[in-house]
Design a protein around this motif. Structure first.
Motif, PDB file in Angstrom:
ATOM      1  N   GLY A  13      11.432   6.847  -4.463  1.00  0.00           N
ATOM      2  CA  GLY A  13      12.090   6.091  -3.397  1.00  0.00           C
ATOM      3  C   GLY A  13      11.470   6.363  -2.042  1.00  0.00           C
ATOM      4  N   ARG A  14      11.165   7.629  -1.779  1.00  0.00           N
ATOM      5  CA  ARG A  14      10.523   7.949  -0.493  1.00  0.00           C
ATOM      6  C   ARG A  14       9.141   7.317  -0.398  1.00  0.00           C
ATOM      7  N   TRP A  15       8.414   7.292  -1.541  1.00  0.00           N
ATOM      8  CA  TRP A  15       7.092   6.664  -1.544  1.00  0.00           C
ATOM      9  C   TRP A  15       7.195   5.181  -1.217  1.00  0.00           C
ATOM     10  N   ARG A  16       8.223   4.518  -1.775  1.00  0.00           N
ATOM     11  CA  ARG A  16       8.375   3.086  -1.528  1.00  0.00           C
ATOM     12  C   ARG A  16       8.786   2.789  -0.094  1.00  0.00           C
ATOM     13  N   THR A  17       9.416   3.757   0.571  1.00  0.00           N
ATOM     14  CA  THR A  17       9.820   3.520   1.960  1.00  0.00           C
ATOM     15  C   THR A  17       8.655   3.669   2.931  1.00  0.00           C
ATOM     16  N   LEU A  18       7.537   4.239   2.471  1.00  0.00           N
ATOM     17  CA  LEU A  18       6.385   4.362   3.355  1.00  0.00           C
ATOM     18  C   LEU A  18       5.799   2.993   3.656  1.00  0.00           C
ATOM     19  N   PRO A  19       5.277   2.792   4.870  1.00  0.00           N
ATOM     20  CA  PRO A  19       4.575   1.531   5.156  1.00  0.00           C
ATOM     21  C   PRO A  19       3.385   1.370   4.219  1.00  0.00           C
ATOM     22  N   SER A  20       3.019   0.117   3.983  1.00  0.00           N
ATOM     23  CA  SER A  20       1.906  -0.142   3.068  1.00  0.00           C
ATOM     24  C   SER A  20       0.624   0.532   3.538  1.00  0.00           C
ATOM     25  N   ALA A  21       0.403   0.556   4.861  1.00  0.00           N
ATOM     26  CA  ALA A  21      -0.800   1.220   5.377  1.00  0.00           C
ATOM     27  C   ALA A  21      -0.754   2.713   5.077  1.00  0.00           C
ATOM     28  N   GLY A  22       0.425   3.326   5.178  1.00  0.00           N
ATOM     29  CA  GLY A  22       0.559   4.739   4.866  1.00  0.00           C
ATOM     30  C   GLY A  22       0.304   5.020   3.399  1.00  0.00           C
ATOM     31  N   ARG A  23       0.777   4.140   2.514  1.00  0.00           N
ATOM     32  CA  ARG A  23       0.531   4.334   1.082  1.00  0.00           C
ATOM     33  C   ARG A  23      -0.958   4.212   0.766  1.00  0.00           C
ATOM     34  N   ARG A  24      -1.604   3.239   1.381  1.00  0.00           N
ATOM     35  CA  ARG A  24      -3.041   3.080   1.136  1.00  0.00           C
ATOM     36  C   ARG A  24      -3.821   4.297   1.626  1.00  0.00           C
ATOM     37  N   ALA A  25      -3.439   4.818   2.802  1.00  0.00           N
ATOM     38  CA  ALA A  25      -4.125   5.994   3.334  1.00  0.00           C
ATOM     39  C   ALA A  25      -3.922   7.198   2.426  1.00  0.00           C
ATOM     40  N   ALA A  26      -2.694   7.372   1.910  1.00  0.00           N
ATOM     41  CA  ALA A  26      -2.419   8.502   1.022  1.00  0.00           C
ATOM     42  C   ALA A  26      -3.218   8.389  -0.270  1.00  0.00           C
ATOM     43  N   VAL A  27      -3.266   7.192  -0.841  1.00  0.00           N
ATOM     44  CA  VAL A  27      -4.012   6.991  -2.086  1.00  0.00           C
ATOM     45  C   VAL A  27      -5.501   7.250  -1.871  1.00  0.00           C
ATOM     46  N   SER A  28      -6.056   6.733  -0.788  1.00  0.00           N
ATOM     47  CA  SER A  28      -7.484   6.928  -0.531  1.00  0.00           C
ATOM     48  C   SER A  28      -7.804   8.407  -0.315  1.00  0.00           C
ATOM     49  N   LEU A  29      -6.896   9.131   0.366  1.00  0.00           N
ATOM     50  CA  LEU A  29      -7.117  10.560   0.589  1.00  0.00           C
ATOM     51  C   LEU A  29      -7.074  11.327  -0.727  1.00  0.00           C
ATOM     52  N   ILE A  30      -6.111  11.012  -1.585  1.00  0.00           N
ATOM     53  CA  ILE A  30      -5.994  11.699  -2.870  1.00  0.00           C
ATOM     54  C   ILE A  30      -7.222  11.427  -3.737  1.00  0.00           C
ATOM     55  N   VAL A  31      -7.664  10.170  -3.785  1.00  0.00           N
ATOM     56  CA  VAL A  31      -8.839   9.819  -4.575  1.00  0.00           C
ATOM     57  C   VAL A  31     -10.074  10.546  -4.060  1.00  0.00           C
ATOM     58  N   MET A  32     -10.224  10.612  -2.737  1.00  0.00           N
ATOM     59  CA  MET A  32     -11.379  11.286  -2.159  1.00  0.00           C
ATOM     60  C   MET A  32     -11.381  12.766  -2.517  1.00  0.00           C
ATOM     61  N   LEU A  33     -10.211  13.426  -2.408  1.00  0.00           N
ATOM     62  CA  LEU A  33     -10.130  14.856  -2.712  1.00  0.00           C
ATOM     63  C   LEU A  33     -10.406  15.125  -4.189  1.00  0.00           C
ATOM     64  N   LEU A  34      -9.885  14.282  -5.074  1.00  0.00           N
ATOM     65  CA  LEU A  34     -10.137  14.465  -6.504  1.00  0.00           C
ATOM     66  C   LEU A  34     -11.622  14.286  -6.831  1.00  0.00           C
ATOM     67  N   ALA A  35     -12.232  13.255  -6.247  1.00  0.00           N
ATOM     68  CA  ALA A  35     -13.663  13.033  -6.489  1.00  0.00           C
ATOM     69  C   ALA A  35     -14.480  14.200  -5.952  1.00  0.00           C
ATOM     70  N   TRP A  36     -14.122  14.684  -4.777  1.00  0.00           N
ATOM     71  CA  TRP A  36     -14.824  15.821  -4.173  1.00  0.00           C
ATOM     72  C   TRP A  36     -14.696  17.063  -5.055  1.00  0.00           C
ATOM     73  N   GLU A  37     -13.492  17.315  -5.573  1.00  0.00           N
ATOM     74  CA  GLU A  37     -13.272  18.482  -6.430  1.00  0.00           C
ATOM     75  C   GLU A  37     -14.115  18.381  -7.703  1.00  0.00           C
ATOM     76  N   LEU A  38     -14.169  17.196  -8.305  1.00  0.00           N
ATOM     77  CA  LEU A  38     -14.961  17.010  -9.514  1.00  0.00           C
ATOM     78  C   LEU A  38     -16.453  17.200  -9.243  1.00  0.00           C
ATOM     79  N   ILE A  39     -16.910  16.667  -8.116  1.00  0.00           N
ATOM     80  CA  ILE A  39     -18.329  16.795  -7.775  1.00  0.00           C
ATOM     81  C   ILE A  39     -18.688  18.267  -7.547  1.00  0.00           C
ATOM     82  N   ALA A  40     -17.804  19.007  -6.863  1.00  0.00           N
ATOM     83  CA  ALA A  40     -18.078  20.417  -6.583  1.00  0.00           C
ATOM     84  C   ALA A  40     -18.161  21.240  -7.867  1.00  0.00           C
ATOM     85  N   HIS A  41     -17.396  20.851  -8.888  1.00  0.00           N
ATOM     86  CA  HIS A  41     -17.384  21.583 -10.156  1.00  0.00           C
ATOM     87  C   HIS A  41     -18.216  20.881 -11.226  1.00  0.00           C
TER      88      HIS A  41
END
Length: 278
Positions: A13-41
Motif C-alpha cells: 500500500g505504501r508503494w502504491r501511494t508513491l508518485p509514479s516518478a518516485g516508483r520509477r526512481a526506486a526501481v531504477s536505483l534497485i536495478v542499478m545496484l543489483l547489476a553493480w553487485e553482480l558485476i563486482a562479483h
C-alpha cells in the motif's frame, strides 16, 4: 469494513501511494545496484571479470565503508568545507548573474557593449581559471570560491537573459499604453516572466558548482587543515588505494548536487505557482 479493521497500509500500500516518478526512481536505483553487485562479483559467480567495470568494489562494500565513515569527523569536515564553498560561490553567482542577465535583456546599450565579451568568456571552462585564481586571490579559499562562482555565473546569467528576452513585447506595450511606469512594468511583467528561467538556471548552476568544487579542491590543494573538502577526501583515498572511499566521495557529491538542485526547484515552484502541474 469491521470497526476494528486495520487501516494502516502495508508495504504494498505504501508503494502504491508513491508518485509514479518516485516508483520509477526506486526501481531504477534497485536495478542499478543489483547489476553493480553482480558485476563486482562476476569472477566468482561467472568465472570471468567484466572488463573495466569488474574492478569496481561491490556496492555492499561501499555501503559498509560509508557506514563506518558516518562516525569520522574528517569525513564530515570535508562535507562542511565543500558545502560552504559551494554555498558562497553559488550565492555570489546568483546575486550578480540575475541582475546582469536582466540588464542584458532590457538594455540594448548594455547588451551591445558587454554581451559580446560575456559570450567570449563563457566557453572557457571554470577549471581553466584555477591557475589565474590561485595567482590573483590572496588565499586558496578565495581562489576555490571564485572558480565555483564562475561555474554557476554564466549559466545563471544566460538563462536569466534568455528568459527576459522571451517576455511578450505585446504585453509590455499594452502596459505602456495604459500608463504603466518602467518600474511597474519590470516588477509586474518582466521579473515574473523571467522567474521560471531564473529558477532553471539556478538549479543547473547548482549542479555545476558541485562538479567544479571537486576539481578546484584537487588542483588548489584545499586549505591544508581539518580536511580539504570532498575533492581532497577522494584524492587521499586514491593515494591510499581505498577504492571504496573514492566511491563514497563520488556518491556524496552526487547526493549533495541532487538534493541541492531539488530544493532549488521546490523553492522555485513556490515562487512560480502558476507553473505548477496537477
Amino acid at each position: 469494513m469491521t470497526p476494528h479493521a486495520n487501516t494502516h497500509p502495508g508495504a504494498i500500500g505504501r508503494w502504491r501511494t508513491l508518485p509514479s516518478a518516485g516508483r520509477r526512481a526506486a526501481v531504477s536505483l534497485i536495478v542499478m545496484l543489483l547489476a553493480w553487485e553482480l558485476i563486482a562479483h562476476s569472477p566468482r559467480l561467472f568465472g570471468f571479470e567484466v572488463p573495466y567495470l569488474g574492478v569496481l568494489p561491490a556496492p555492499s562494500a561501499v555501503i559498509g565503508e560509508w557506514v563506518m565513515l558516518l562516525g569520522d569527523a574528517h569525513y564530515w569536515g570535508s562535507w562542511y568545507l565543500s558545502f560552504t564553498r559551494v554555498f558562497a560561490g553559488f550565492i555570489s553567482a546568483l546575486l550578480l548573474g540575475v541582475p546582469l542577465g536582466l540588464w542584458f535583456a532590457i538594455s540594448p546599450t548594455m547588451r551591445n557593449l558587454f554581451f559580446p565579451v560575456f559570450e567570449m568568456l563563457r566557453p572557457v571552462p571554470p577549471i581553466a581559471w584555477v591557475p589565474a585564481a590561485i595567482i590573483f586571490w590572496p588565499t586558496q579559499e578565495l581562489s576555490i570560491i571564485s572558480v565555483i562562482f564562475l561555474g554557476a555565473f554564466y549559466t545563471i546569467t544566460l538563462n536569466t537573459y534568455n528568459g527576459g528576452r522571451r517576455v511578450d513585447l505585446a504585453i509590455i506595450q499594452s502596459a505602456r499604453s495604459m500608463g504603466a511606469s518602467r518600474s511597474n512594468i519590470f516588477r509586474r511583467i518582466v521579473l515574473p516572466g523571467t522567474l521560471p528561467s531564473i529558477v532553471a538556471g539556478a538549479a543547473i548552476g547548482m549542479g555545476i558548482t558541485w562538479e567544479v568544487v571537486v576539481a578546484a579542491e584537487l588542483i588548489s590543494g584545499g586549505n591544508g587543515g581539518g580536511g580539504g573538502g570532498l575533492g581532497l577526501f577522494m584524492w587521499d583515498a586514491y593515494l591510499a588505494g581505498n577504492h571504496e572511499q573514492i566511491l563514497v566521495g563520488m556518491l556524496s557529491i552526487g547526493l549533495a548536487g541532487y538534493f541541492s538542485s531539488g530544493l532549488l526547484r521546490r523553492f522555485g515552484g513556490l515562487l512560480t505557482p502558476w507553473l505548477s502541474r496537477n
